[in-house]
Write a protein that holds these residues in place. Sequence first.
Motif, PDB file in Angstrom:
ATOM      1  N   LYS A 133       0.856  -1.196   0.000  1.00 54.83           N
ATOM      2  CA  LYS A 133       0.000   0.000   0.000  1.00 54.83           C
ATOM      3  C   LYS A 133       0.887   1.238   0.000  1.00 54.83           C
ATOM      4  CE  LYS A 133      -4.195  -1.808   1.136  1.00 54.83           C
ATOM      5  NZ  LYS A 133      -5.534  -1.434   1.291  1.00 54.83           N
ATOM      6  N   VAL A 134       0.448   2.262  -0.707  1.00 58.91           N
ATOM      7  CA  VAL A 134       1.156   3.539  -0.718  1.00 58.91           C
ATOM      8  C   VAL A 134       0.913   4.194   0.637  1.00 58.91           C
ATOM      9  CG1 VAL A 134       1.361   5.798  -1.818  1.00 58.91           C
ATOM     10  CG2 VAL A 134       0.922   3.775  -3.209  1.00 58.91           C
ATOM     11  N   THR A 135       1.988   4.506   1.357  1.00 57.89           N
ATOM     12  CA  THR A 135       1.859   5.069   2.696  1.00 57.89           C
ATOM     13  C   THR A 135       2.190   6.558   2.758  1.00 57.89           C
ATOM     14  OG1 THR A 135       4.107   4.339   3.219  1.00 57.89           O
ATOM     15  CG2 THR A 135       2.309   2.858   3.831  1.00 57.89           C
ATOM     16  N   TRP A 136       3.063   7.021   1.880  1.00 60.18           N
ATOM     17  CA  TRP A 136       3.460   8.426   1.844  1.00 60.18           C
ATOM     18  C   TRP A 136       3.694   8.850   0.406  1.00 60.18           C
ATOM     19  CZ3 TRP A 136       4.041  11.574   6.106  1.00 60.18           C
ATOM     20  CH2 TRP A 136       4.069  10.964   7.346  1.00 60.18           C
ATOM     21  N   VAL A 137       3.362  10.107   0.111  1.00 61.58           N
ATOM     22  CA  VAL A 137       3.664  10.708  -1.191  1.00 61.58           C
ATOM     23  C   VAL A 137       4.150  12.124  -0.935  1.00 61.58           C
ATOM     24  CG1 VAL A 137       2.738  11.455  -3.423  1.00 61.58           C
ATOM     25  CG2 VAL A 137       1.889   9.354  -2.388  1.00 61.58           C
ATOM     26  N   MET A 138       5.214  12.500  -1.594  1.00 62.24           N
ATOM     27  CA  MET A 138       5.676  13.891  -1.490  1.00 62.24           C
ATOM     28  C   MET A 138       6.227  14.347  -2.837  1.00 62.24           C
ATOM     29  SD  MET A 138       9.276  14.206   0.462  1.00 62.24           S
ATOM     30  CE  MET A 138      10.690  13.248   0.001  1.00 62.24           C
ATOM     31  N   ASP A 139       6.208  15.648  -3.019  1.00 60.94           N
ATOM     32  CA  ASP A 139       6.771  16.241  -4.229  1.00 60.94           C
ATOM     33  C   ASP A 139       8.230  16.561  -3.951  1.00 60.94           C
ATOM     34  OD1 ASP A 139       6.943  17.339  -6.750  1.00 60.94           O
ATOM     35  OD2 ASP A 139       6.292  19.318  -6.093  1.00 60.94           O
ATOM     36  N   TYR A 140       9.114  15.896  -4.674  1.00 61.49           N
ATOM     37  CA  TYR A 140      10.548  16.140  -4.509  1.00 61.49           C
ATOM     38  C   TYR A 140      11.185  16.123  -5.896  1.00 61.49           C
ATOM     39  CZ  TYR A 140      14.968  16.062  -1.893  1.00 61.49           C
ATOM     40  OH  TYR A 140      16.179  16.372  -1.345  1.00 61.49           O
ATOM     41  N   PRO A 141      10.907  17.158  -6.683  1.00 58.47           N
ATOM     42  CA  PRO A 141      11.348  17.142  -8.085  1.00 58.47           C
ATOM     43  C   PRO A 141      12.860  17.117  -8.282  1.00 58.47           C
ATOM     44  CG  PRO A 141      10.377  19.269  -7.522  1.00 58.47           C
ATOM     45  CD  PRO A 141      10.174  18.372  -6.343  1.00 58.47           C
ATOM     46  N   GLN A 142      13.642  17.680  -7.358  1.00 62.02           N
ATOM     47  CA  GLN A 142      15.090  17.671  -7.537  1.00 62.02           C
ATOM     48  C   GLN A 142      15.642  16.251  -7.446  1.00 62.02           C
ATOM     49  OE1 GLN A 142      13.567  19.585  -5.208  1.00 62.02           O
ATOM     50  NE2 GLN A 142      13.905  21.667  -5.893  1.00 62.02           N
ATOM     51  N   GLN A 143      15.072  15.432  -6.594  1.00 65.76           N
ATOM     52  CA  GLN A 143      15.597  14.097  -6.376  1.00 65.76           C
ATOM     53  C   GLN A 143      15.013  13.064  -7.345  1.00 65.76           C
ATOM     54  OE1 GLN A 143      18.031  13.748  -4.101  1.00 65.76           O
ATOM     55  NE2 GLN A 143      18.328  11.660  -4.721  1.00 65.76           N
ATOM     56  N   CYS A 144      13.798  13.324  -7.846  1.00 67.08           N
ATOM     57  CA  CYS A 144      13.085  12.326  -8.658  1.00 67.08           C
ATOM     58  C   CYS A 144      12.830  12.797 -10.088  1.00 67.08           C
ATOM     59  CB  CYS A 144      11.775  11.950  -7.978  1.00 67.08           C
ATOM     60  SG  CYS A 144      12.004  10.994  -6.467  1.00 67.08           S
ATOM     61  N   SER A 145      13.714  13.539 -10.649  1.00 61.63           N
ATOM     62  CA  SER A 145      13.618  13.984 -12.047  1.00 61.63           C
ATOM     63  C   SER A 145      12.282  14.641 -12.364  1.00 61.63           C
ATOM     64  CB  SER A 145      13.869  12.814 -12.990  1.00 61.63           C
ATOM     65  OG  SER A 145      15.127  12.244 -12.749  1.00 61.63           O
ATOM     66  N   GLY A 146      11.801  15.478 -11.478  1.00 63.66           N
ATOM     67  CA  GLY A 146      10.548  16.194 -11.704  1.00 63.66           C
ATOM     68  C   GLY A 146       9.315  15.445 -11.248  1.00 63.66           C
ATOM     69  N   ASN A 147       9.459  14.229 -10.777  1.00 64.51           N
ATOM     70  CA  ASN A 147       8.314  13.439 -10.317  1.00 64.51           C
ATOM     71  C   ASN A 147       8.174  13.513  -8.805  1.00 64.51           C
ATOM     72  OD1 ASN A 147       7.546  12.391 -12.901  1.00 64.51           O
ATOM     73  ND2 ASN A 147       9.333  11.068 -12.809  1.00 64.51           N
ATOM     74  N   THR A 148       7.100  12.911  -8.314  1.00 64.17           N
ATOM     75  CA  THR A 148       6.902  12.809  -6.875  1.00 64.17           C
ATOM     76  C   THR A 148       7.775  11.684  -6.332  1.00 64.17           C
ATOM     77  OG1 THR A 148       5.083  11.261  -7.195  1.00 64.17           O
ATOM     78  CG2 THR A 148       4.503  13.595  -7.025  1.00 64.17           C
ATOM     79  N   ALA A 149       7.779  11.533  -5.025  1.00 64.29           N
ATOM     80  CA  ALA A 149       8.427  10.393  -4.373  1.00 64.29           C
ATOM     81  C   ALA A 149       7.363   9.738  -3.506  1.00 64.29           C
ATOM     82  CB  ALA A 149       9.602  10.850  -3.524  1.00 64.29           C
TER      83      ALA A 149
END
Length: 103
Positions: free
Chosen positions: A26-42
């Motif tokens: 199950k997805v437990t956490w979502v965050m926006d971290y574009p610097q670390q994930c090539s513009g995607n969420t983590a």
Amino acid sequence: MKALLTALLILFPVLANAADINCKGKVTWVMDYPQQCSGNTAFKTSGSNGKWICPPSDKSNAIVLAALAADKSVEVYIDDKNGSISCSTLPHYVSARYVIINP
């Protein structure tokens, strides 16, 4: 020679898939971290041992958010780096190869 070629063509997809691990859950956490994930969420899943995973595309971002909203689990396939990592030893911010939402 023809039999060897046929056997290789049959086994190639199996061998190619063998390098992926599935850190489903199950997805437990979502965050926006574009610097670390090539513009995607983590995101984290219950199977990622507390480590962040980067979706491979905008569509995967949407799948992760839909799974979180619908309380569904996802299948997250990650390259095992020649057997050097597993779901319990993932590095932070590892990139997924693909993400599937379970019905």
